[in-house]
Motif scaffolding. Structure first.
Motif, PDB file in Angstrom:
ATOM      1  N   THR A 125       0.835  -1.200   0.000  1.00 38.08           N
ATOM      2  CA  THR A 125       0.000   0.000   0.000  1.00 38.08           C
ATOM      3  C   THR A 125       0.872   1.254   0.000  1.00 38.08           C
ATOM      4  O   THR A 125       1.809   1.366   0.786  1.00 38.08           O
ATOM      5  CB  THR A 125      -0.915   0.019   1.237  1.00 38.08           C
ATOM      6  N   VAL A 126       0.549   2.197  -0.877  1.00 36.78           N
ATOM      7  CA  VAL A 126       1.294   3.457  -0.972  1.00 36.78           C
ATOM      8  C   VAL A 126       0.456   4.572  -0.351  1.00 36.78           C
ATOM      9  O   VAL A 126      -0.698   4.781  -0.734  1.00 36.78           O
ATOM     10  CB  VAL A 126       1.637   3.807  -2.431  1.00 36.78           C
ATOM     11  N   VAL A 127       1.050   5.261   0.616  1.00 32.45           N
ATOM     12  CA  VAL A 127       0.381   6.386   1.276  1.00 32.45           C
ATOM     13  C   VAL A 127       1.163   7.660   0.977  1.00 32.45           C
ATOM     14  O   VAL A 127       2.382   7.708   1.163  1.00 32.45           O
ATOM     15  CB  VAL A 127       0.301   6.173   2.798  1.00 32.45           C
ATOM     16  N   GLY A 128       0.474   8.660   0.506  1.00 30.90           N
ATOM     17  CA  GLY A 128       1.100   9.948   0.230  1.00 30.90           C
ATOM     18  C   GLY A 128       0.782  10.955   1.322  1.00 30.90           C
ATOM     19  O   GLY A 128      -0.331  10.973   1.851  1.00 30.90           O
ATOM     20  N   VAL A 129       1.755  11.777   1.655  1.00 26.61           N
ATOM     21  CA  VAL A 129       1.557  12.849   2.627  1.00 26.61           C
ATOM     22  C   VAL A 129       1.851  14.172   1.932  1.00 26.61           C
ATOM     23  O   VAL A 129       2.956  14.383   1.418  1.00 26.61           O
ATOM     24  CB  VAL A 129       2.469  12.678   3.858  1.00 26.61           C
ATOM     25  N   LEU A 130       0.864  15.044   1.909  1.00 28.81           N
ATOM     26  CA  LEU A 130       1.017  16.351   1.271  1.00 28.81           C
ATOM     27  C   LEU A 130       1.287  17.399   2.341  1.00 28.81           C
ATOM     28  O   LEU A 130       0.444  17.655   3.203  1.00 28.81           O
ATOM     29  CB  LEU A 130      -0.247  16.723   0.492  1.00 28.81           C
ATOM     30  N   GLY A 131       2.479  17.986   2.291  1.00 31.34           N
ATOM     31  CA  GLY A 131       2.908  18.917   3.312  1.00 31.34           C
ATOM     32  C   GLY A 131       3.872  18.208   4.239  1.00 31.34           C
ATOM     33  O   GLY A 131       3.468  17.305   4.984  1.00 31.34           O
ATOM     34  N   LEU A 132       5.145  18.581   4.199  1.00 28.62           N
ATOM     35  CA  LEU A 132       6.171  17.866   4.949  1.00 28.62           C
ATOM     36  C   LEU A 132       6.835  18.767   5.991  1.00 28.62           C
ATOM     37  O   LEU A 132       8.021  18.674   6.253  1.00 28.62           O
ATOM     38  CB  LEU A 132       7.221  17.289   3.990  1.00 28.62           C
ATOM     39  N   GLY A 133       6.012  19.610   6.598  1.00 23.99           N
ATOM     40  CA  GLY A 133       6.500  20.423   7.702  1.00 23.99           C
ATOM     41  C   GLY A 133       6.515  19.607   8.984  1.00 23.99           C
ATOM     42  O   GLY A 133       6.634  18.379   8.970  1.00 23.99           O
ATOM     43  N   HIS A 134       6.371  20.289  10.096  1.00 22.65           N
ATOM     44  CA  HIS A 134       6.442  19.650  11.411  1.00 22.65           C
ATOM     45  C   HIS A 134       5.452  18.488  11.539  1.00 22.65           C
ATOM     46  O   HIS A 134       5.813  17.380  11.948  1.00 22.65           O
ATOM     47  CB  HIS A 134       6.163  20.718  12.475  1.00 22.65           C
ATOM     48  N   ILE A 135       4.198  18.722  11.161  1.00 20.95           N
ATOM     49  CA  ILE A 135       3.158  17.702  11.323  1.00 20.95           C
ATOM     50  C   ILE A 135       3.254  16.656  10.218  1.00 20.95           C
ATOM     51  O   ILE A 135       3.143  15.451  10.474  1.00 20.95           O
ATOM     52  CB  ILE A 135       1.767  18.355  11.339  1.00 20.95           C
ATOM     53  N   GLY A 136       3.456  17.103   8.978  1.00 17.05           N
ATOM     54  CA  GLY A 136       3.518  16.170   7.860  1.00 17.05           C
ATOM     55  C   GLY A 136       4.671  15.199   7.976  1.00 17.05           C
ATOM     56  O   GLY A 136       4.522  13.999   7.703  1.00 17.05           O
ATOM     57  N   ALA A 137       5.834  15.695   8.390  1.00 18.85           N
ATOM     58  CA  ALA A 137       6.985  14.809   8.547  1.00 18.85           C
ATOM     59  C   ALA A 137       6.724  13.783   9.635  1.00 18.85           C
ATOM     60  O   ALA A 137       7.074  12.602   9.496  1.00 18.85           O
ATOM     61  CB  ALA A 137       8.233  15.631   8.871  1.00 18.85           C
ATOM     62  N   ARG A 138       6.092  14.227  10.730  1.00 14.09           N
ATOM     63  CA  ARG A 138       5.747  13.300  11.815  1.00 14.09           C
ATOM     64  C   ARG A 138       4.782  12.225  11.312  1.00 14.09           C
ATOM     65  O   ARG A 138       4.929  11.036  11.627  1.00 14.09           O
ATOM     66  CB  ARG A 138       5.119  14.088  12.967  1.00 14.09           C
ATOM     67  N   SER A 139       3.807  12.630  10.511  1.00 14.69           N
ATOM     68  CA  SER A 139       2.832  11.687   9.970  1.00 14.69           C
ATOM     69  C   SER A 139       3.480  10.691   9.015  1.00 14.69           C
ATOM     70  O   SER A 139       3.200   9.483   9.071  1.00 14.69           O
ATOM     71  CB  SER A 139       1.715  12.450   9.249  1.00 14.69           C
ATOM     72  N   ALA A 140       4.348  11.194   8.147  1.00 15.04           N
ATOM     73  CA  ALA A 140       5.021  10.320   7.187  1.00 15.04           C
ATOM     74  C   ALA A 140       5.855   9.259   7.891  1.00 15.04           C
ATOM     75  O   ALA A 140       5.856   8.080   7.519  1.00 15.04           O
ATOM     76  CB  ALA A 140       5.891  11.147   6.247  1.00 15.04           C
ATOM     77  N   LYS A 141       6.572   9.670   8.940  1.00  8.66           N
ATOM     78  CA  LYS A 141       7.407   8.714   9.683  1.00  8.66           C
ATOM     79  C   LYS A 141       6.561   7.671  10.397  1.00  8.66           C
ATOM     80  O   LYS A 141       6.917   6.485  10.439  1.00  8.66           O
ATOM     81  CB  LYS A 141       8.274   9.477  10.683  1.00  8.66           C
ATOM     82  N   MET A 142       5.427   8.084  10.946  1.00  9.73           N
ATOM     83  CA  MET A 142       4.572   7.132  11.656  1.00  9.73           C
ATOM     84  C   MET A 142       3.950   6.128  10.681  1.00  9.73           C
ATOM     85  O   MET A 142       3.880   4.925  10.963  1.00  9.73           O
ATOM     86  CB  MET A 142       3.475   7.870  12.431  1.00  9.73           C
ATOM     87  N   LEU A 143       3.508   6.618   9.535  1.00  8.68           N
ATOM     88  CA  LEU A 143       2.949   5.726   8.524  1.00  8.68           C
ATOM     89  C   LEU A 143       4.001   4.751   8.009  1.00  8.68           C
ATOM     90  O   LEU A 143       3.716   3.569   7.771  1.00  8.68           O
ATOM     91  CB  LEU A 143       2.369   6.554   7.374  1.00  8.68           C
TER      92      LEU A 143
END
Length: 311
Positions: free
Chosen positions: A137-155
């Motif tokens: 499964t491929v998950v995209g995160v749009l916006g890689l600031g403080h919150i987006g980077a945290r979300s990308a790492k958790m996913l």
């Protein structure tokens, strides 16, 4: 010099609770609420969720508006805010963690067919359905600031393939990062889930219009925990009816609270949560008190907003 706390959101956290927590960290600070306002001329810093013109009229010595959260677009765009009044936002860990958890929860809800199994239970029906395999499964995160980077790492830690998109180049270990307008359709075409945590700027308002929605992978899921004005909601409903995307999970909408007559409430392809993804401020209140101290001492502020850029 005094700090006024005025959220206007007692269903979230009371002004007195915020004032008490900041006072505990800064015992000598002059911190007030609307109930203890006193002389408005004393107020040099205002901490708010949304800025009211009434405050600008009654606080003649205001020097700083502190947003109790990340989105500052309505404050920046307020035509009545004098040029000399500075703006600061928060970059706390607690809501970043909460928003990342919200993305993971609703991606996993889809992956594990939870709605399907809940519906089967209501019919007393034993109906096995294979979960979707996360490593495929491929998950995209749009916006890689403080919150987006945290979300990308958790996913990524859960086991998904993660792609990220931002306007400028970013690097996150284990995440395929793209940037620039031309790269967005490329990402959307590959992602089974798209998690949006973009700020509201002239470039992002209405960005998810019919053209961009059509670039999404058929049957994919769009999740928005950033700003509600990112998505053209009329175009979204039409796109959902065509299956591109297949589902939308919205924690933010263009108008909040979402009007009862909005078709988003009843559309079978939409899940609504009432702006709860980043609920807790956690340690961020320390930054509010710190900014009051810095303002008083004429020192550089934490997380000051560039009013020209809008964030």
């Amino acid at each position: 010099m005094a700090l006024l706390i005025e959220t206007g959101m007692s269903d979230w956290i009371s002004d007195s609770d915020i004032a008490r927590d900041i006072q505990r960290l800064h015992p000598g600070a002059d911190i007030r609420t609307p109930d203890t306002l006193g002389n408005p001329d004393d107020i040099t810093m205002l901490a708010v969720v949304g800025l009211k013109d009434e405050n600008l009229r009654r606080l003649p010595n205001l020097k700083l508006v502190q947003k109790l959260g990340a989105g500052v677009e309505t404050i920046v765009s307020n035509p009545n805010l004098p040029d000399h009044v500075r703006i600061a936002r928060l970059k706390p860990d607690a809501p970043a963690q909460g928003i990342a958890e919200w993305f993971v929860a609703y991606v996993l809800r889809h992956q594990r067919h939870m709605a399907f199994h809940e519906a089967a239970q209501s019919r007393a029906e034993w109906a096995p359905k294979a979960p979707i395999y996360s490593p495929d499964t491929v998950v995209g995160v749009l916006g890689l600031g403080h919150i987006g980077a945290r979300s990308a790492k958790m996913l990524r830690a859960v086991g998904f393939q993660v792609m990220g998109w931002s306007r400028s180049p970013k690097q996150i270990e284990g995440v395929t990062c793209l940037h620039g307008d031309a790269a967005l359709p490329e990402l959307l075409d590959q992602c089974d889930h798209v998690c949006a945590i973009l700020p509201s700027t002239p470039q992002t308002v209405g960005m998810f219009d019919a053209r961009i929605l059509a670039a999404m992978k058929p049957g994919s899921q769009l999740l928005n925990a950033g700003r509600g004005d990112l998505i053209d909601e009329t175009a979204l409903i039409a796109a959902l009816n065509n299956g591109t995307p297949g589902h939308a999970v919205l924690d933010v909408t263009s108008t909040e609270p979402l009007p009862s007559e909005s078709p988003l409430w009843t559309h079978p392809g939409v899940t609504i949560t009432p702006h709860v993804s980043g609920w807790h401020l956690g340690e961020a209140l320390a930054d509010v008190g710190e900014n009051f101290q810095r303002l008083t001492a004429a020192e550089p502020l934490l997380h000051e907003v560039d009013r020209a850029r809008g964030y």
